[in-house]
Scaffold this active site. Structure first.
Site, PDB file in Angstrom:
ATOM      1  N   PRO A   2     104.344  24.237  20.209  1.00 37.72           N
ATOM      2  CA  PRO A   2     104.913  24.379  21.555  1.00 37.72           C
ATOM      3  C   PRO A   2     105.144  23.011  22.223  1.00 37.72           C
ATOM      4  O   PRO A   2     104.305  22.138  22.144  1.00 37.72           O
ATOM      5  CB  PRO A   2     103.833  25.169  22.301  1.00 37.72           C
ATOM      6  CG  PRO A   2     103.075  25.873  21.245  1.00 37.72           C
ATOM      7  CD  PRO A   2     103.085  24.961  20.073  1.00 37.72           C
ATOM      8  N   GLU A   3     106.295  22.881  22.846  1.00 34.24           N
ATOM      9  CA  GLU A   3     106.580  21.669  23.595  1.00 34.24           C
ATOM     10  C   GLU A   3     106.474  22.006  25.083  1.00 34.24           C
ATOM     11  O   GLU A   3     106.228  23.153  25.461  1.00 34.24           O
ATOM     12  CB  GLU A   3     107.998  21.187  23.271  1.00 34.24           C
ATOM     13  CG  GLU A   3     108.253  21.137  21.773  1.00 34.24           C
ATOM     14  CD  GLU A   3     108.958  19.882  21.296  1.00 34.24           C
ATOM     15  OE1 GLU A   3     109.289  19.023  22.124  1.00 34.24           O
ATOM     16  OE2 GLU A   3     109.151  19.775  20.081  1.00 34.24           O
ATOM     17  N   LYS A  51     101.736  19.853  28.432  1.00 34.12           N
ATOM     18  CA  LYS A  51     101.482  20.992  27.552  1.00 34.12           C
ATOM     19  C   LYS A  51     100.256  21.781  27.988  1.00 34.12           C
ATOM     20  O   LYS A  51      99.754  22.619  27.252  1.00 34.12           O
ATOM     21  CB  LYS A  51     101.316  20.499  26.120  1.00 34.12           C
ATOM     22  CG  LYS A  51     102.558  19.788  25.581  1.00 34.12           C
ATOM     23  CD  LYS A  51     102.329  19.337  24.161  1.00 34.12           C
ATOM     24  CE  LYS A  51     103.577  18.647  23.621  1.00 34.12           C
ATOM     25  NZ  LYS A  51     103.386  18.211  22.223  1.00 34.12           N
ATOM     26  N   ARG A 249     100.061  18.527  13.765  1.00 36.32           N
ATOM     27  CA  ARG A 249      99.627  18.449  12.378  1.00 36.32           C
ATOM     28  C   ARG A 249     100.461  17.407  11.673  1.00 36.32           C
ATOM     29  O   ARG A 249     101.612  17.175  12.060  1.00 36.32           O
ATOM     30  CB  ARG A 249      99.865  19.804  11.688  1.00 36.32           C
ATOM     31  CG  ARG A 249      98.892  20.860  12.110  1.00 36.32           C
ATOM     32  CD  ARG A 249      99.182  22.144  11.336  1.00 36.32           C
ATOM     33  NE  ARG A 249      98.324  23.210  11.790  1.00 36.32           N
ATOM     34  CZ  ARG A 249      98.715  24.460  11.997  1.00 36.32           C
ATOM     35  NH1 ARG A 249      99.964  24.794  11.778  1.00 36.32           N
ATOM     36  NH2 ARG A 249      97.869  25.369  12.406  1.00 36.32           N
TER      37      ARG A 249
END
Ligand SMILES: [Zn+2]
Length: 263
Positions: A2-3, A51, A249
Protein backbone atom coordinates in the site's frame (compact mmCIF):
# COMPACT_ATOMS: atom_id res chain seq x y z
CA UNK A 1 2.50 -2.69 -0.99
CA UNK A 2 0.00 0.00 0.00
CA UNK A 3 1.15 3.50 -0.84
CA UNK A 4 -0.05 6.76 0.66
CA UNK A 5 -3.01 7.03 -1.68
CA UNK A 6 -4.33 3.64 -0.55
CA UNK A 7 -4.08 4.69 3.08
CA UNK A 8 -5.70 8.05 2.31
CA UNK A 9 -8.70 6.37 0.69
CA UNK A 10 -9.03 3.87 3.55
CA UNK A 11 -8.99 6.75 6.06
CA UNK A 12 -11.61 8.64 4.07
CA UNK A 13 -13.96 5.65 3.94
CA UNK A 14 -13.48 4.87 7.63
CA UNK A 15 -13.96 8.53 8.55
CA UNK A 16 -17.19 8.69 6.51
CA UNK A 17 -18.41 5.64 8.37
CA UNK A 18 -17.23 6.31 11.91
CA UNK A 19 -16.63 10.03 12.53
CA UNK A 20 -19.14 11.36 15.03
CA UNK A 21 -20.46 7.86 15.73
CA UNK A 22 -20.23 5.55 18.71
CA UNK A 23 -18.34 2.29 18.75
CA UNK A 24 -20.93 -0.23 19.96
CA UNK A 25 -18.51 -3.13 20.28
CA UNK A 26 -14.85 -3.77 19.60
CA UNK A 27 -12.54 -6.76 19.39
CA UNK A 28 -8.78 -6.40 19.51
CA UNK A 29 -7.32 -9.69 18.30
CA UNK A 30 -3.78 -8.82 19.31
CA UNK A 31 -2.13 -10.26 22.42
CA UNK A 32 -0.88 -6.90 23.69
CA UNK A 33 -4.27 -5.20 23.32
CA UNK A 34 -6.62 -8.16 23.87
CA UNK A 35 -8.14 -6.64 27.00
CA UNK A 36 -8.77 -3.23 25.45
CA UNK A 37 -12.47 -2.45 24.96
CA UNK A 38 -13.39 0.59 22.87
CA UNK A 39 -17.16 0.12 23.22
CA UNK A 40 -18.98 3.28 24.23
CA UNK A 41 -16.36 5.65 22.82
CA UNK A 42 -17.13 8.03 19.98
CA UNK A 43 -14.82 8.30 17.00
CA UNK A 44 -13.86 11.93 16.45
CA UNK A 45 -11.90 11.49 13.26
CA UNK A 46 -10.02 8.92 11.21
CA UNK A 47 -7.08 10.54 9.50
CA UNK A 48 -4.11 9.40 7.45
CA UNK A 49 -0.53 10.54 7.79
CA UNK A 50 1.68 9.14 5.06
CA UNK A 51 1.12 5.40 5.37
CA UNK A 52 -0.21 5.63 8.94
CA UNK A 53 -3.86 5.60 10.06
CA UNK A 54 -4.98 7.42 13.20
CA UNK A 55 -8.39 6.87 14.83
CA UNK A 56 -8.96 9.73 17.27
CA UNK A 57 -11.35 8.69 20.05
CA UNK A 58 -13.52 10.64 22.49
CA UNK A 59 -11.44 9.64 25.52
CA UNK A 60 -8.45 11.60 24.15
CA UNK A 61 -6.71 8.48 22.90
CA UNK A 62 -5.66 7.60 19.37
CA UNK A 63 -5.68 4.12 17.89
CA UNK A 64 -2.83 3.77 15.40
CA UNK A 65 -2.58 1.15 12.65
CA UNK A 66 -0.19 0.60 9.75
CA UNK A 67 -0.70 -1.57 6.64
CA UNK A 68 2.97 -2.34 5.95
CA UNK A 69 3.02 -4.92 3.09
CA UNK A 70 -0.35 -6.51 3.30
CA UNK A 71 -2.77 -4.83 5.72
CA UNK A 72 -6.24 -3.58 4.84
CA UNK A 73 -9.47 -2.29 6.36
CA UNK A 74 -12.80 -3.52 5.03
CA UNK A 75 -16.26 -2.17 5.80
CA UNK A 76 -19.30 -4.45 5.88
CA UNK A 77 -22.93 -4.27 6.90
CA UNK A 78 -23.94 -6.50 9.79
CA UNK A 79 -24.71 -9.95 8.41
CA UNK A 80 -22.63 -9.45 5.25
CA UNK A 81 -19.89 -12.00 4.58
CA UNK A 82 -16.34 -10.87 5.41
CA UNK A 83 -14.06 -11.27 2.43
CA UNK A 84 -10.78 -9.60 3.36
CA UNK A 85 -8.88 -12.78 4.23
CA UNK A 86 -8.85 -15.75 6.59
CA UNK A 87 -10.34 -15.16 10.04
CA UNK A 88 -6.96 -15.62 11.73
CA UNK A 89 -5.71 -12.55 9.85
CA UNK A 90 -8.35 -10.29 11.46
CA UNK A 91 -6.72 -7.95 13.99
CA UNK A 92 -9.42 -5.40 14.88
CA UNK A 93 -13.22 -5.38 14.65
CA UNK A 94 -15.15 -2.15 15.27
CA UNK A 95 -18.97 -2.30 15.24
CA UNK A 96 -21.04 0.86 14.89
CA UNK A 97 -24.76 0.82 14.10
CA UNK A 98 -25.37 -1.49 11.18
CA UNK A 99 -21.73 -1.39 10.06
CA UNK A 100 -18.61 -3.24 11.02
CA UNK A 101 -15.05 -2.20 10.16
CA UNK A 102 -12.66 -5.13 9.99
CA UNK A 103 -8.89 -4.62 9.99
CA UNK A 104 -6.84 -7.41 8.42
CA UNK A 105 -3.11 -8.02 8.92
CA UNK A 106 -2.63 -4.66 10.64
CA UNK A 107 0.78 -3.78 12.03
CA UNK A 108 2.12 -1.48 14.71
CA UNK A 109 -1.27 -1.31 16.39
CA UNK A 110 -0.95 1.05 19.36
CA UNK A 111 -3.14 3.17 21.60
CA UNK A 112 -1.59 6.47 22.63
CA UNK A 113 -2.82 9.72 24.13
CA UNK A 114 -3.98 11.92 21.24
CA UNK A 115 -1.64 14.62 22.56
CA UNK A 116 1.22 12.14 22.06
CA UNK A 117 0.56 11.26 18.40
CA UNK A 118 3.92 12.82 17.58
CA UNK A 119 5.54 9.79 19.26
CA UNK A 120 4.24 7.79 16.30
CA UNK A 121 4.37 10.21 13.36
CA UNK A 122 6.70 12.96 14.57
CA UNK A 123 9.74 11.51 12.79
CA UNK A 124 8.03 11.54 9.39
CA UNK A 125 8.50 14.06 6.62
CA UNK A 126 5.57 16.14 5.32
CA UNK A 127 2.60 14.07 4.13
CA UNK A 128 2.53 14.36 0.35
CA UNK A 129 -1.27 13.94 0.22
CA UNK A 130 -2.05 16.56 2.86
CA UNK A 131 -3.92 19.53 1.36
CA UNK A 132 -1.74 21.83 3.47
CA UNK A 133 1.53 20.04 2.92
CA UNK A 134 4.77 21.98 2.96
CA UNK A 135 6.66 21.52 -0.26
CA UNK A 136 9.42 23.76 1.05
CA UNK A 137 10.04 21.36 3.93
CA UNK A 138 9.97 18.40 1.55
CA UNK A 139 12.45 20.05 -0.79
CA UNK A 140 14.76 20.95 2.08
CA UNK A 141 14.54 17.41 3.49
CA UNK A 142 15.39 15.89 0.11
CA UNK A 143 18.25 18.33 -0.45
CA UNK A 144 19.67 17.47 2.98
CA UNK A 145 20.16 13.86 1.86
CA UNK A 146 23.30 15.00 0.02
CA UNK A 147 24.87 12.18 -1.97
CA UNK A 148 22.15 9.56 -1.38
CA UNK A 149 20.48 8.28 -4.55
CA UNK A 150 17.24 10.12 -5.33
CA UNK A 151 15.55 6.74 -5.93
CA UNK A 152 16.19 5.73 -2.32
CA UNK A 153 15.41 9.15 -0.86
CA UNK A 154 11.92 9.41 -2.37
CA UNK A 155 10.62 6.39 -0.42
CA UNK A 156 12.33 7.33 2.85
CA UNK A 157 9.28 8.23 4.96
CA UNK A 158 11.39 10.50 7.20
CA UNK A 159 12.05 12.71 4.17
CA UNK A 160 8.58 12.73 2.55
CA UNK A 161 5.73 10.59 3.90
CA UNK A 162 3.47 8.60 1.60
CA UNK A 163 5.49 7.70 -1.50
CA UNK A 164 5.96 3.97 -2.19
CA UNK A 165 7.60 2.04 -5.00
CA UNK A 166 5.01 2.64 -7.73
CA UNK A 167 5.06 6.42 -7.46
CA UNK A 168 8.82 6.54 -6.92
CA UNK A 169 9.42 4.70 -10.20
CA UNK A 170 6.78 6.55 -12.18
CA UNK A 171 7.72 10.03 -10.93
CA UNK A 172 11.40 9.47 -11.72
CA UNK A 173 10.45 8.28 -15.22
CA UNK A 174 8.26 11.30 -15.91
CA UNK A 175 10.91 13.66 -14.50
CA UNK A 176 13.54 11.90 -16.68
CA UNK A 177 15.87 11.26 -13.76
CA UNK A 178 18.11 8.18 -13.40
CA UNK A 179 17.18 6.62 -10.04
CA UNK A 180 20.82 6.29 -8.92
CA UNK A 181 21.53 10.02 -9.35
CA UNK A 182 22.89 11.53 -6.11
CA UNK A 183 20.56 14.22 -4.82
CA UNK A 184 23.53 16.61 -4.74
CA UNK A 185 23.87 16.26 -8.55
CA UNK A 186 20.26 17.29 -9.22
CA UNK A 187 19.57 20.91 -10.14
CA UNK A 188 16.75 22.58 -8.21
CA UNK A 189 14.37 22.45 -11.18
CA UNK A 190 14.70 18.67 -11.50
CA UNK A 191 14.33 18.13 -7.78
CA UNK A 192 11.22 20.32 -7.75
CA UNK A 193 9.89 18.56 -10.80
CA UNK A 194 10.10 15.02 -9.37
CA UNK A 195 8.42 16.11 -6.12
CA UNK A 196 5.66 17.91 -8.04
CA UNK A 197 5.07 14.94 -10.33
CA UNK A 198 4.92 12.44 -7.46
CA UNK A 199 2.36 14.60 -5.68
CA UNK A 200 0.32 15.21 -8.82
CA UNK A 201 0.14 11.48 -9.62
CA UNK A 202 -0.85 10.61 -6.07
CA UNK A 203 -3.39 13.44 -5.70
CA UNK A 204 -5.01 12.27 -8.93
CA UNK A 205 -5.51 8.81 -7.42
CA UNK A 206 -6.14 9.54 -3.77
CA UNK A 207 -9.94 9.45 -3.98
CA UNK A 208 -10.13 6.22 -6.00
CA UNK A 209 -8.61 2.77 -5.85
CA UNK A 210 -6.74 3.12 -9.16
CA UNK A 211 -2.98 3.58 -9.04
CA UNK A 212 -2.64 4.13 -12.78
CA UNK A 213 -0.15 6.82 -13.75
CA UNK A 214 -0.55 6.67 -17.52
CA UNK A 215 -4.25 7.54 -17.64
CA UNK A 216 -4.89 4.11 -19.19
CA UNK A 217 -5.96 1.26 -16.90
CA UNK A 218 -4.90 -1.36 -19.43
CA UNK A 219 -1.33 -0.05 -19.36
CA UNK A 220 -1.39 1.47 -15.93
CA UNK A 221 2.32 2.24 -15.54
CA UNK A 222 5.16 3.53 -17.68
CA UNK A 223 7.93 1.51 -16.02
CA UNK A 224 6.73 0.03 -12.70
CA UNK A 225 6.34 -3.75 -12.94
CA UNK A 226 7.49 -3.80 -16.60
CA UNK A 227 10.94 -5.40 -16.35
CA UNK A 228 12.47 -6.18 -19.78
CA UNK A 229 9.39 -4.89 -21.61
CA UNK A 230 9.65 -2.06 -24.13
CA UNK A 231 9.31 1.51 -22.93
CA UNK A 232 5.98 3.00 -24.02
CA UNK A 233 7.82 6.14 -25.14
CA UNK A 234 11.21 5.21 -26.59
CA UNK A 235 10.99 1.39 -26.99
CA UNK A 236 14.18 0.73 -25.00
CA UNK A 237 13.85 -2.20 -22.61
CA UNK A 238 12.91 -1.32 -19.05
CA UNK A 239 15.77 -2.00 -16.61
CA UNK A 240 15.58 -2.92 -12.95
CA UNK A 241 17.94 -2.28 -10.10
CA UNK A 242 17.87 -2.93 -6.38
CA UNK A 243 16.65 0.00 -4.34
CA UNK A 244 16.35 0.48 -0.64
CA UNK A 245 13.47 1.91 1.19
CA UNK A 246 10.62 2.34 3.53
CA UNK A 247 9.20 -0.88 4.95
CA UNK A 248 9.30 -2.76 1.66
CA UNK A 249 10.27 -6.37 1.13
CA UNK A 250 13.50 -6.74 -0.88
CA UNK A 251 11.70 -7.72 -4.10
CA UNK A 252 9.31 -4.81 -3.68
CA UNK A 253 12.24 -2.42 -3.48
CA UNK A 254 13.12 -3.10 -7.12
CA UNK A 255 13.37 0.13 -9.06
CA UNK A 256 12.10 0.02 -12.64
CA UNK A 257 13.50 2.61 -15.06
CA UNK A 258 14.10 3.32 -18.73
CA UNK A 259 17.73 3.96 -19.79
CA UNK A 260 16.43 5.69 -22.92
CA UNK A 261 14.18 8.22 -21.22
CA UNK A 262 16.12 8.49 -17.96
CA UNK A 263 19.68 8.22 -19.28
ZN1 LIG B 1 11.98 5.21 -22.58
Amino acid sequence: MPEGDTVYLAAKRLDNLLAGRRIDASEMRLPALATVDLAGLDVRQVRPYGKHLLFQLSNETTLHTHFRMDGSWHIYREGQRWTGGPMHSVRIVLRSGIHVAVGYRLHDVRLVATSQESDIIGHLGPDILDDNWSKDTARTNVRNQGSRAIGDVLVDQRVVAGIGNIYRCEALFLARITPSTPVSDLPDEQLDSVIDIARELMMRNRDRSSQATTGDERRAHFVYGRARQRCLRCHERIHTQAGTGGQMRPNEQTIFWCPGCQG
